[in-house]
Design an enzyme around this catalytic site. Structure first.
Site, mmCIF file in Angstrom:
data_model
loop_
_atom_site.group_PDB
_atom_site.id
_atom_site.type_symbol
_atom_site.label_atom_id
_atom_site.label_comp_id
_atom_site.label_asym_id
_atom_site.label_seq_id
_atom_site.Cartn_x
_atom_site.Cartn_y
_atom_site.Cartn_z
ATOM 1 C CD GLU A 257 -38.984 40.235 16.280
ATOM 2 O OE1 GLU A 257 -39.216 39.608 15.219
ATOM 3 O OE2 GLU A 257 -38.824 39.658 17.363
ATOM 4 C CB THR B 267 -32.245 42.000 12.123
ATOM 5 O OG1 THR B 267 -32.870 40.781 12.567
ATOM 6 C CG2 THR B 267 -31.955 42.875 13.341
ATOM 7 N N GLY C 87 -52.559 36.918 14.382
ATOM 8 C CA GLY C 87 -52.238 38.187 15.012
ATOM 9 C C GLY C 87 -51.339 38.087 16.214
ATOM 10 C CB ALA C 88 -49.997 35.361 18.112
ATOM 11 C CG LEU D 44 -46.854 32.967 17.512
ATOM 12 C CD1 LEU D 44 -47.645 31.957 18.330
ATOM 13 C CD2 LEU D 44 -45.440 33.121 18.055
ATOM 14 C CB SER D 45 -44.731 33.031 11.027
ATOM 15 O OG SER D 45 -43.761 33.965 11.403
ATOM 16 C CD GLU E 110 -46.634 37.524 4.166
ATOM 17 O OE1 GLU E 110 -47.261 38.036 5.103
ATOM 18 O OE2 GLU E 110 -46.021 36.440 4.264
ATOM 19 C CG ASP F 6 -41.928 35.643 9.734
ATOM 20 O OD1 ASP F 6 -41.015 35.776 10.573
ATOM 21 O OD2 ASP F 6 -42.877 36.440 9.641
#
Length: 376
Positions: free
Chosen positions: A30, A32, A120-121, A123-124, A158, A170
């Site tokens: 995470e 990284t 919002g989880a 999970l991309s 993005e 992601d």
């Protein structure tokens, strides 16, 4: 109605193409990715589906099936501009702008999109949407674009337009996923090495019920702190640092803790890829637990509800597997690896409740293939 039926109802003709792009869950690694480091995600079955047909007038019309059938429209050559009335369309605009900026000649299109990636989880959902848009627009224009390049453009869209300074993980996991495999990704070179998932292991994703807000939250702040640490040490990215360099750089305590998470997390990713490939769930679980502790204590991106959920899942799973927060932080979901024959018992004993008192959303997942067309 199906996606194709909704498309036809809105635009008066059947779609020419339908593409899918999966969400992803990050097993370990995470914050990284934007430090040129290592990650170990897997594409999962929840996905965005995009139906499209060409237009000859250079315009994009997008139907958001999951937002009450709202439609946004703009000219392809128009400069990117956020749409306050349709914020979901900003991701589509960002992707088309990134593709054009890289010299791809796009045709106009009618587009309808829907998805079941939980928002919002962690999970991309946004990466899934942008990769799906890139996949379908490339197909409409007759372009052959490699998954890594689709991912780069989705990341640029993005970062440069939506305002989320995300890494590449992601988008690359969604674009280049391999069925039954996690992906060991070197975020500097974009080298992707599939890592076979043990056949008797189930991926569990449990949503804490605390929605994330990364652009509004602290994600960009964490990235700036990492960049400051790398500059102080004299390396291009924290990927190139080790603990001796951190300890000798005279960093202030906060910057040191942020950098320490990244350096130790990179080492954990490399070790976890080897452990998972060997089917060693005990070692994998220990690395996941250490990752969560680092996110909680050094990077400070977990919240109490997520900490409680991860701890309970770890206790129920036992030593043969593990649990950790997944995603950018400040809410979201916990990912767990568990022996498949233990899954029912673990979930049956789970007492965690969301902040509103209801049971959490639980996904039982396997690693899936990356983005592609499902209808020509």
């Amino acid at each position: 109605m199906t996606l194709a039926q909704q498309f036809e109802a809105a635009f008066g003709a059947a779609p020419a193409l339908i593409a899918r792009a999966p969400g992803r869950v990050n097993l370990i690694g995470e914050h990284t990715d934007y430090n040129d480091g290592f990650v170990l995600p897997a594409a999962i079955s929840v996905e965005t589906r995009i139906a499209a047909a060409p237009r000859s007038d250079g315009r994009i019309r997008v139907l958001a099936c999951d937002f009450g059938g709202a439609i946004a429209e703009w000219k392809l050559e128009a400069p990117y501009a956020a749409d306050p009335a349709h914020p979901w369309a900003d991701y589509v605009r960002g992707m088309t702008a990134a593709m054009i900026q890289r010299g791809h000649a796009l045709a106009g299109a009618d587009i309808a999109m829907t998805g079941n990636v939980p928002k919002g989880a962690g999970l991309s959902s946004s990466a899934s949407l942008m990769v799906g848009i890139g996949t379908v627009l490339a197909a409409l224009a007759g372009l052959s674009i490699a998954p890594a390049d689709i991912a780069r453009m989705a990341q640029a869209g993005e970062c440069d337009h939506v305002g989320m300074r995300c890494g590449i993980m992601d988008q690359l996991a969604s674009a280049a996923g391999v069925a039954s495999h996690a992906l060991m990704i070197d975020c500097r070179t974009l080298d992707v090495r599939p890592v076979a998932m043990p056949e008797d292991v189930q991926i569990l994703i449990v949503h804490s019920g605390v929605a994330r807000g990364l652009v509004e939250g602290h994600y960009n702040e964490r990235r700036a702190q990492c960049e400051a640490a790398a500059a102080a040490i004299g390396v291009s990215a924290l990927r190139d640092a080790d603990m001796a360099m951190l300890n000798g750089a005279g960093l202030d305590p906060l910057t040191l803790s942020r950098a320490r998470h990244v350096v130790t997390e990179n080492a954990r990713v490399l070790a976890a890829a080897e452990a998972l490939a060997a089917g060693d769930l005990r070692a994998t679980g220990e690395l996941m637990a250490a990752s969560h502790a680092s996110m909680r204590d050094d990077f400070q991106i977990t919240v109490p509800a997520v900490d409680a959920l991860a701890a309970e899942l770890q206790a129920l799973i036992g030593p043969e597997g593990g649990a950790r927060m997944t995603g950018g932080g400040f809410g979201g979901a916990v990912v767990a690896l568990c022996r498949a024959d233990r899954t029912d018992a673990v979930l049956g004993a789970l007492t965690y409740r969301k902040p509103d008192g209801t049971a959490p959303l639980v996904l039982r997942e396997t690693a899936c293939a990356g983005a592609g067309l499902v209808m020509r």
